[in-house]
Design a protein around this motif. Structure first.
Motif, PDB file in Angstrom:
ATOM      1  N   GLU A  53       0.823  -1.209   0.000  1.00 49.51           N
ATOM      2  CA  GLU A  53       0.000   0.000   0.000  1.00 49.51           C
ATOM      3  C   GLU A  53       0.862   1.266   0.000  1.00 49.51           C
ATOM      4  O   GLU A  53       0.555   2.230  -0.708  1.00 49.51           O
ATOM      5  N   ALA A  54       1.951   1.271   0.760  1.00 46.01           N
ATOM      6  CA  ALA A  54       2.844   2.440   0.758  1.00 46.01           C
ATOM      7  C   ALA A  54       3.441   2.644  -0.630  1.00 46.01           C
ATOM      8  O   ALA A  54       3.533   3.782  -1.111  1.00 46.01           O
ATOM      9  N   LEU A  55       3.824   1.556  -1.291  1.00 49.20           N
ATOM     10  CA  LEU A  55       4.360   1.672  -2.645  1.00 49.20           C
ATOM     11  C   LEU A  55       3.288   2.168  -3.599  1.00 49.20           C
ATOM     12  O   LEU A  55       3.543   3.047  -4.440  1.00 49.20           O
ATOM     13  N   THR A  60       1.295   6.525  -7.050  1.00 49.40           N
ATOM     14  CA  THR A  60       0.118   7.230  -7.564  1.00 49.40           C
ATOM     15  C   THR A  60       0.022   8.688  -7.127  1.00 49.40           C
ATOM     16  O   THR A  60      -0.654   9.476  -7.782  1.00 49.40           O
ATOM     17  N   THR A  61       0.694   9.049  -6.037  1.00 50.81           N
ATOM     18  CA  THR A  61       0.590  10.439  -5.561  1.00 50.81           C
ATOM     19  C   THR A  61       1.802  11.288  -5.920  1.00 50.81           C
ATOM     20  O   THR A  61       1.725  12.506  -5.877  1.00 50.81           O
ATOM     21  N   GLY A  62       2.935  10.632  -6.225  1.00 47.79           N
ATOM     22  CA  GLY A  62       4.148  11.384  -6.502  1.00 47.79           C
ATOM     23  C   GLY A  62       4.846  11.887  -5.256  1.00 47.79           C
ATOM     24  O   GLY A  62       5.788  12.674  -5.324  1.00 47.79           O
ATOM     25  N   ARG A  63       4.401  11.426  -4.083  1.00 49.90           N
ATOM     26  CA  ARG A  63       5.028  11.745  -2.801  1.00 49.90           C
ATOM     27  C   ARG A  63       5.363  10.438  -2.099  1.00 49.90           C
ATOM     28  O   ARG A  63       4.591   9.487  -2.131  1.00 49.90           O
ATOM     29  N   CYS A  64       6.526  10.387  -1.442  1.00 53.79           N
ATOM     30  CA  CYS A  64       6.940   9.156  -0.763  1.00 53.79           C
ATOM     31  C   CYS A  64       6.073   8.880   0.452  1.00 53.79           C
ATOM     32  O   CYS A  64       5.926   9.732   1.325  1.00 53.79           O
ATOM     33  N   THR A  65       5.526   7.676   0.475  1.00 52.95           N
ATOM     34  CA  THR A  65       4.772   7.184   1.620  1.00 52.95           C
ATOM     35  C   THR A  65       5.506   5.972   2.163  1.00 52.95           C
ATOM     36  O   THR A  65       5.890   5.083   1.405  1.00 52.95           O
ATOM     37  N   TYR A  66       5.711   5.951   3.459  1.00 53.08           N
ATOM     38  CA  TYR A  66       6.436   4.864   4.115  1.00 53.08           C
ATOM     39  C   TYR A  66       5.564   4.247   5.195  1.00 53.08           C
ATOM     40  O   TYR A  66       4.580   4.834   5.631  1.00 53.08           O
ATOM     41  N   TRP A  67       5.963   3.050   5.646  1.00 52.16           N
ATOM     42  CA  TRP A  67       5.347   2.415   6.800  1.00 52.16           C
ATOM     43  C   TRP A  67       6.269   2.657   7.989  1.00 52.16           C
ATOM     44  O   TRP A  67       7.447   2.309   7.958  1.00 52.16           O
ATOM     45  N   SER A  68       5.752   3.280   9.042  1.00 51.29           N
ATOM     46  CA  SER A  68       6.528   3.500  10.254  1.00 51.29           C
ATOM     47  C   SER A  68       6.429   2.262  11.129  1.00 51.29           C
ATOM     48  O   SER A  68       5.346   1.927  11.629  1.00 51.29           O
ATOM     49  N   ARG A  69       7.562   1.597  11.311  1.00 49.33           N
ATOM     50  CA  ARG A  69       7.578   0.394  12.141  1.00 49.33           C
ATOM     51  C   ARG A  69       7.371   0.738  13.608  1.00 49.33           C
ATOM     52  O   ARG A  69       6.797  -0.042  14.351  1.00 49.33           O
TER      53      ARG A  69
END
Length: 136
Positions: A53-55, A60-69
């Protein structure tokens, strides 16, 4: 790191293209390391973690989305700090277990306020720098 967990993100359907998802080789906790690199200089900025989902959100948004562990939630780089990563390209390495995200970084990439997460603790410098290597 004390208190940090690698508990996987909540299991739920993702909008990621199934063909891309099928290619990913994830860690045991369902995540893929994502290296953020400044697109025009090659400067390595940081490493974050992504699930499908983060990928998908990154692509799709052009902004980096990460998963915070540690917080167990998604985060978009720059939403709170203003230090945004505008995505220029995303590549999968030859083993399909690491992402390289080339970005245009606005401000600091590191949570400490440094431009990159890799400036503060250099263990070995180029031999031409005059700094002696660390004893093994």
């Amino acid at each position: 790191m004390v208190g940090m967990t690698s508990t996987p993100p909540p299991s739920r359907p993702s909008g990621l293209d199934p063909e891309i998802s099928a290619r990913l080789r994830r860690s045991a906790d369902g995540l893929v390391p994502a290296i953020a690199q400044q697109y025009d200089t090659g400067e390595v900025l940081m490493l974050g973690w992504m699930d499908d989902e983060a990928l998908h959100r990154t692509l799709t948004t052009g902004r980096c989305t990460y998963w915070s562990r540690s917080r167990r939630e998604y985060w978009v780089k720059g939403d709170t700090s203003g230090h945004v990563q505008h995505v220029r390209s995303v590549a999968l390495d030859c083993d399909a277990d690491t992402l390289l995200v080339k970005v245009d970084q606005v401000g600091a990439a590191c949570h400490t306020g440094d431009r990159t997460c890799f400036d503060a603790d250099v263990l070995l410098r180029d031999a031409d720098s005059g700094v002696a290597p660390v004893d093994q």
